[in-house]
Structures are given as structure tokens and as C-alpha cells.
Design a protein around this motif. Structure first.
Motif, short mmCIF file in Angstrom:
data_model
loop_
_atom_site.label_atom_id
_atom_site.label_comp_id
_atom_site.label_asym_id
_atom_site.label_seq_id
_atom_site.Cartn_x
_atom_site.Cartn_y
_atom_site.Cartn_z
N ASN B 54 55.58 33.00 -39.09
CA ASN B 54 55.67 31.84 -38.19
C ASN B 54 56.78 30.88 -38.61
OD1 ASN B 54 54.55 30.59 -40.38
ND2 ASN B 54 52.75 29.78 -39.30
N GLN B 55 57.68 31.36 -39.46
CA GLN B 55 58.91 30.63 -39.78
C GLN B 55 58.67 29.32 -40.52
OE1 GLN B 55 62.35 31.93 -38.40
NE2 GLN B 55 60.88 33.50 -38.93
N LEU B 56 57.53 29.20 -41.16
CA LEU B 56 57.37 28.05 -42.05
C LEU B 56 58.29 28.28 -43.24
CD1 LEU B 56 53.51 27.43 -42.05
CD2 LEU B 56 55.27 25.99 -41.06
N THR B 57 58.52 29.52 -43.56
CA THR B 57 59.57 29.92 -44.49
C THR B 57 60.55 30.77 -43.69
OG1 THR B 57 58.04 29.94 -46.36
CG2 THR B 57 60.06 31.22 -46.59
N LEU B 66 57.14 38.61 -31.18
CA LEU B 66 55.79 38.39 -30.65
C LEU B 66 55.82 38.73 -29.16
CD1 LEU B 66 52.95 37.13 -31.41
CD2 LEU B 66 53.77 35.11 -30.22
N ASP B 67 55.03 39.70 -28.76
CA ASP B 67 55.00 40.13 -27.36
C ASP B 67 56.39 40.40 -26.82
OD1 ASP B 67 52.42 40.49 -26.50
OD2 ASP B 67 52.08 38.35 -26.14
N GLY B 68 57.23 41.03 -27.63
CA GLY B 68 58.56 41.40 -27.16
C GLY B 68 59.59 40.29 -27.21
N GLU B 69 59.19 39.10 -27.66
CA GLU B 69 60.16 38.01 -27.76
C GLU B 69 60.46 37.72 -29.22
OE1 GLU B 69 59.89 34.59 -24.76
OE2 GLU B 69 57.82 35.22 -25.02
N GLU B 70 61.72 37.42 -29.52
CA GLU B 70 62.07 37.22 -30.92
C GLU B 70 61.64 35.84 -31.40
OE1 GLU B 70 66.09 38.07 -32.13
OE2 GLU B 70 65.60 37.66 -34.23
N VAL B 71 60.88 35.83 -32.49
CA VAL B 71 60.40 34.58 -33.09
C VAL B 71 61.45 34.02 -34.05
CG1 VAL B 71 58.60 33.56 -34.55
CG2 VAL B 71 58.01 35.35 -32.90
N THR B 72 62.08 34.93 -34.81
CA THR B 72 63.16 34.51 -35.69
C THR B 72 64.34 34.06 -34.84
OG1 THR B 72 63.42 36.92 -35.86
CG2 THR B 72 62.71 35.77 -37.82
N ASN B 73 65.10 33.12 -35.32
CA ASN B 73 66.25 32.57 -34.59
C ASN B 73 65.90 32.08 -33.20
OD1 ASN B 73 67.99 33.47 -36.74
ND2 ASN B 73 67.77 35.53 -35.89
N SER B 74 64.71 31.51 -33.03
CA SER B 74 64.33 31.09 -31.69
C SER B 74 64.58 29.59 -31.46
CB SER B 74 62.85 31.41 -31.43
OG SER B 74 62.04 30.78 -32.40
N ALA B 76 64.39 25.76 -31.05
CA ALA B 76 63.27 24.84 -30.80
C ALA B 76 62.07 25.56 -30.22
CB ALA B 76 63.73 23.73 -29.85
N ARG B 77 62.28 26.75 -29.70
CA ARG B 77 61.16 27.50 -29.12
C ARG B 77 60.16 27.95 -30.18
NH1 ARG B 77 59.53 30.04 -24.55
NH2 ARG B 77 59.12 32.22 -24.93
N ASN B 79 58.35 26.21 -31.81
CA ASN B 79 57.11 25.44 -31.67
C ASN B 79 56.18 26.06 -30.63
OD1 ASN B 79 57.60 23.38 -33.63
ND2 ASN B 79 59.16 22.59 -32.25
N TYR B 80 56.76 26.78 -29.67
CA TYR B 80 55.93 27.53 -28.74
C TYR B 80 55.29 28.72 -29.46
CZ TYR B 80 54.83 31.19 -25.40
OH TYR B 80 54.19 32.19 -24.73
N PHE B 81 56.10 29.44 -30.24
CA PHE B 81 55.56 30.62 -30.93
C PHE B 81 54.49 30.23 -31.95
CE2 PHE B 81 59.75 32.47 -29.70
CZ PHE B 81 59.24 33.47 -28.90
N ARG B 82 54.69 29.08 -32.59
CA ARG B 82 53.69 28.67 -33.59
C ARG B 82 52.34 28.36 -32.95
NH1 ARG B 82 57.64 24.90 -37.18
NH2 ARG B 82 58.53 26.54 -38.48
N GLN B 83 52.35 27.96 -31.67
CA GLN B 83 51.06 27.79 -30.99
C GLN B 83 50.39 29.14 -30.82
OE1 GLN B 83 51.31 25.46 -27.29
NE2 GLN B 83 53.29 24.76 -28.05
N LYS B 84 51.21 30.16 -30.60
CA LYS B 84 50.69 31.50 -30.32
C LYS B 84 50.35 32.26 -31.60
CE LYS B 84 50.25 30.92 -26.50
NZ LYS B 84 48.99 31.26 -25.87
#
Lengths: 227, 251
Positions: B54-57, B66-74, B76-77, B79-84
Motif C-alpha cells: 500500500n506504498q507506506l514504504t 490491484l484489480d488490473g490497475e497499477e498501485v505503484t507510481n499512482s 495522488a490516486r 489514496n484511492y488504492f489505500r481505501q481499497k
């Protein structure tokens, strides 16, 4: 002249007028001083390198120079660059800057004392840093900063008397005017002192009530004392 | 529900702290409803791995999807992934100045933008889910460790995450409190929640894990279903690590 007549018919009416000015100085300065303190502390602790440096420099300048000097610059100095402030406005601005700088140090100390996990947990829920600071970190920090902030507020009550040095006739100034007119110094300044003492006592009691109302189990003084 | 649906994909994660390379290329996929359990010696990067997800590190290399979307290098988004991607911490990290109820409610109001009434109902539902609706008005300092951890699980659940990361959720608890937290986690697994769990609780791993990943020196050394890791003679390292394996596994 009868002493009672002097105190009740001459001194106290004059002091009440001064007290109103003193209270106005405090009421206009304290909220903005608190806001400035929160802003500067946040900027210094969480801002980028430039903002952080700017906040640090601001605090250093205010801490490192006498408030009286600041008031002189605001009132006597600024007109030379075309900014003319009333003595009251200049005083309020000076007090806000001074109060804000010192407040920021108390708040910064409290910010540092909030455990890292609080920010991590907030971010893990999808909060931005700003949201985490506003909703999680600052409410905790402000509770811990109350003793320091109340101290600073009490200083403000007392250094508001410096406004007299730039012609604002506040409580001390009103006392001085009466004293020099009637050549009665000791009694006059003792009464002035008592008025300040009453103000500070009211503040202290109010802060105690506030502290109890916002106390949270596990975060307050009382529960620490029970350990 | 499509059981083969891959919800989380982790590809070749590397992370160093100074000279020490903590993660040296970790890859795996998580299907919806799976519980993956990470075990291994302390200091092998299990917690760091969860935090990279979840990119805390921020990992040095590799990607998370996550579900086909890249979490790394995302950007400001994130914060959306961290909800998920919910997270539960070893030391709970409840917000100290808020009651159990407000701990759960806060992000619903501020992050998901729910109305007060909506958030209130959702928060109470999640507290009920972990058996703590009677403790809603208590502050973290007034809760036992087990209760605090269950509140933090409710807080994560409230965001309706696709997956929850558990970072040694019971390591700070005594056996009795551990049991009450593991019960909640077991129930979540049965309800189909996707979970990644770093733990030393072998009983939990055996009975709940879809797959166990044994990590050592920054890599996944052995990986398989609990039964396979136990009975396949090619796997030896994890058995050695656990030592008293039989008492947990029975024979």
C-alpha cells in the motif's frame, strides 16, 4: 484626599477604560496568535524545505528580538515606507506575531510527541497528509499543548502593557496617567497589579475547565497521575 | 463470484534500507477470497512487504497491481488504492483521541465523504461485526489489546476494502486475546474477505491459509498449501523453522 475616594471615584473608572482597551488587545490578538502558531508549527514540521526554513527563521527573528522593538518598527518605522498603522492596530499585529511564534514552539513540541503510528494509520485509510494532520495529529497535539499555550496566553495579558509604549492607553497606561497626575504611585500600581492578577486567575481557572472538558482517557494529566 | 479472479498482483518487489537489501524480488498473485499467510524469521522483510503493497514504504523496484490497475507510481490516486487495501497493525494504531466508534467513522466521513447518518450506521455495523458495538463509546486507552485490535479491524473493514493486510495482528497480545482476534479473522476469511497475513500463529496458518509463503532473506523460500508444505519432502526449511511442527499440525 480620602484614599477611598481616590480609588473608587478616580482610579477605578480610569482603569476600567484602560481595561477595556487591554481586553480588546487580547481578544483581537489571541485567536490569530493561535492560528498563526498552528500554521507555523505545521509548516515547520510538515512543510517542504523552503516553507520549513521560512517558519524556522520567523520564529528565530521573533524570539531573538524584543517585542518592544517590533512595536516601534510597526508604529514608528513603517510610515517611512508608506504604511501607516493606528497605534492599536500596530500593537495587535505585534502581539499576533509574538504570540504566534511562541505558540508555534509549544505546538511543534506537541506535534513531535504524537506517535508515528497515528500518521501511518491515517494514511493507510486513504487520508492525505493534510487530512491526517487536521483530523488526527493536530487534535491530539493541541490537547497536549494546552499547558504551554495557556502560559503564552498569560504572557500576552501582561505584555499587552507594552502597547502603552506606542501610545495605546491600556490598563497600565491608564494607571500611569492617574499616578503621575495625582502623584500617588504605590497604591495606583498595586491596584493595577491586582487587576492583572484577577485576569490571570480567571484565565487559569478557564484553562483548567477547558483541559478537563477536552481530556481523553489515556491522554490526560489525571490518568498519567494515576499510573 | 469468480474464484480465479486475481485481485492483487505483486511483481518483483525490491527494497533496501541503506546497505541492507530487505526485499530481493518478491512476486505473487492473490485471488479474490484467498488468505495468504506469510511466515518466516524476524527481519526477513515480511512487514516491509506489506507496507510496499500500500506504498507506506515505497519499493525501489517492482510493481503492485490491484484489480488490473497499477498501485505503484499512482501519484495522488494512491489514496484511492489505500481505501481499497485495508491494513491492520501489530500495535493497532487506533486514533488515541477518538472513541472506538469515531475511530471507525472518521475515514468514512473525511475520506469517503459519507453523510453523518450513513457513516454512523456503517460504523456501528462494522463494530457489531467484530462484536464490539457495546464498546463504541470507549476510548482506545479503555480497551483491552484484543478489543483495540478488533476495532482496528472494524476500521479497515468499514472502507469496504478489496484486500486487508494484517501485519502481525496478534504479536502484542496474550494467548486469550490472540484467540479472540484470530476468531474474527477466521470469520472474515470464511465470509470471503481477501487477506494477506503476516503472523507467527501456525494454528491459524494451518486452518485458514489458502497458501503459506515462507520468507527468508528477502525472498519467498518456500510456498504452497499448508498440507503441501508439510508433507512434500522437498520442503524442509519451513519445517525446520517451525520446529515443533507436529504439535501444531498433529499427525
Amino acid at each position: 484626599m480620602d484614599q477611598a475616594v481616590f480609588i473608587f471615584d478616580i482610579l477605578l473608572p480610569a482603569l476600567m477604560q484602560g481595561l477595556v482597551i487591554t481586553l480588546q488587545l487580547i481578544v483581537f490578538s489571541a485567536p490569530f496568535g493561535l492560528a498563526l502558531g498552528i500554521g507555523v508549527a505545521t509548516g515547520r514540521q510538515y512543510g517542504g524545505p523552503i516553507l520549513s526554513r521560512a517558519c524556522k527563521t520567523f520564529v528565530l527573528l521573533i524570539k531573538g528580538t524584543p517585542l518592544l522593538l517590533l512595536l516601534f518598527i510597526l508604529y514608528f518605522g513603517l510610515p517611512s515606507i508608506g504604511i501607516t498603522l493606528s497605534a492599536f492596530t500596530a500593537s495587535v499585529i505585534g502581539f499576533i506575531l509574538c504570540n504566534g511564534a511562541y505558540n508555534s514552539e509549544y505546538i511543534r513540541g506537541a506535534l513531535i510527541s504524537v506517535k508515528d503510528g497515528q500518521m501511518i494509520a491515517a494514511q493507510a485509510l486513504g487520508m492525505t497528509r493534510a487530512q491526517a494532520i487536521r483530523n488526527v495529529i493536530m487534535p491530539q497535539a493541541l490537547r497536549r499543548a494546552i499547558p504551554g499555550l495557556s502560559n503564552e496566553f498569560i504572557y500576552l495579558i501582561k505584555y499587552s502593557s507594552l502597547a502603552y509604549m506606542i501610545t495605546v492607553v491600556e490598563l497600565s497606561g491608564a494607571g500611569k496617567n492617574v499616578a503621575t497626575k495625582y502623584f500617588i504611585y504605590t497604591e495606583t500600581f498595586m491596584v493595577v497589579g491586582i487587576v492583572y492578577l484577577v485576569l490571570v486567575t480567571i484565565t487559569t481557572v478557564a484553562v483548567n475547565i477547558l483541559e478537563k472538558r477536552v481530556a481523553v482517557p489515556g491522554m490526560s494529566r489525571t490518568s498519567a497521575a494515576q499510573l | 463470484m469468480d474464484r480465479n479472479d486475481i485481485v492483487l498482483r505483486v511483481e518483483d518487489i525490491h527494497k533496501s534500507f541503506g546497505d541492507k537489501e530487505v526485499l530481493r524480488g518478491i512476486s505473487f498473485e492473490v485471488r479474490r477470497g484467498e488468505t495468504k499467510v506469510f511466515i518466516g524469521p524476524s527481519g526477513t522483510g515480511k512487514s516491509t512487504l506489506l507496507r510496499c503493497i500500500n506504498q507506506l514504504t515505497i519499493p525501489d523496484r517492482g510493481s503492485v497491481w490491484l484489480d488490473g490497475e497499477e498501485v505503484t507510481n499512482s501519484g495522488a490516486r494512491i489514496n484511492y488504492f489505500r481505501q481499497k487495501i485495508g491494513m491492520v497493525f501489530q500495535n493497532y494504531y487506533l486514533f488515541d483521541h477518538l472513541t472506538a466508534f469515531k475511530n471507525v467513522e472518521l475515514a468514512l466521513l473525511r475520506v469517503r465523504g459519507m453523510s453523518k447518518a450513513e457513516a454512523c450506521e456503517k460504523a456501528l455495523t462494522e463494530l457489531r461485526q467484530v462484536g464490539l458495538e457495546d464498546w463504541a463509546d470507549h476510548y482506545p486507552a479503555e480497551l483491552s489489546g484484543g478489543q483495540a485490535q478488533r476495532v482496528s479491524i472494524a476500521r479497515a473493514l468499514a472502507m469496504d476494502p478489496d484486500v486487508i493486510l494484517f501485519d502481525e495482528p496478534t504479536s502484542a497480545l496474550d494467548p486469550e486475546l490472540t484467540r479472540e482476534v484470530l476468531e474474527v479473522m477466521k470469520r472474515l476469511a470464511q465470509q470471503g474477505m481477501t487477506m494477506l497475513v503476516v503472523t507467527h500463529e501456525m494454528g491459524f496458518a494451518r486452518s485458514v491459509a489458502t497458501e503459506i509463503l515462507f520468507m527468508e532473506n528477502g525472498v519467498v523460500a518456500e510456498q504452497g498449501t499448508p498440507d503441501r508444505l508439510m508433507h512434500d519432502p522437498r520442503f524442509t526449511r519451513m519445517k525446520n523453522f517451525i520446529g515443533q511442527f507436529d504439535s501444531y499440525w498433529g499427525d
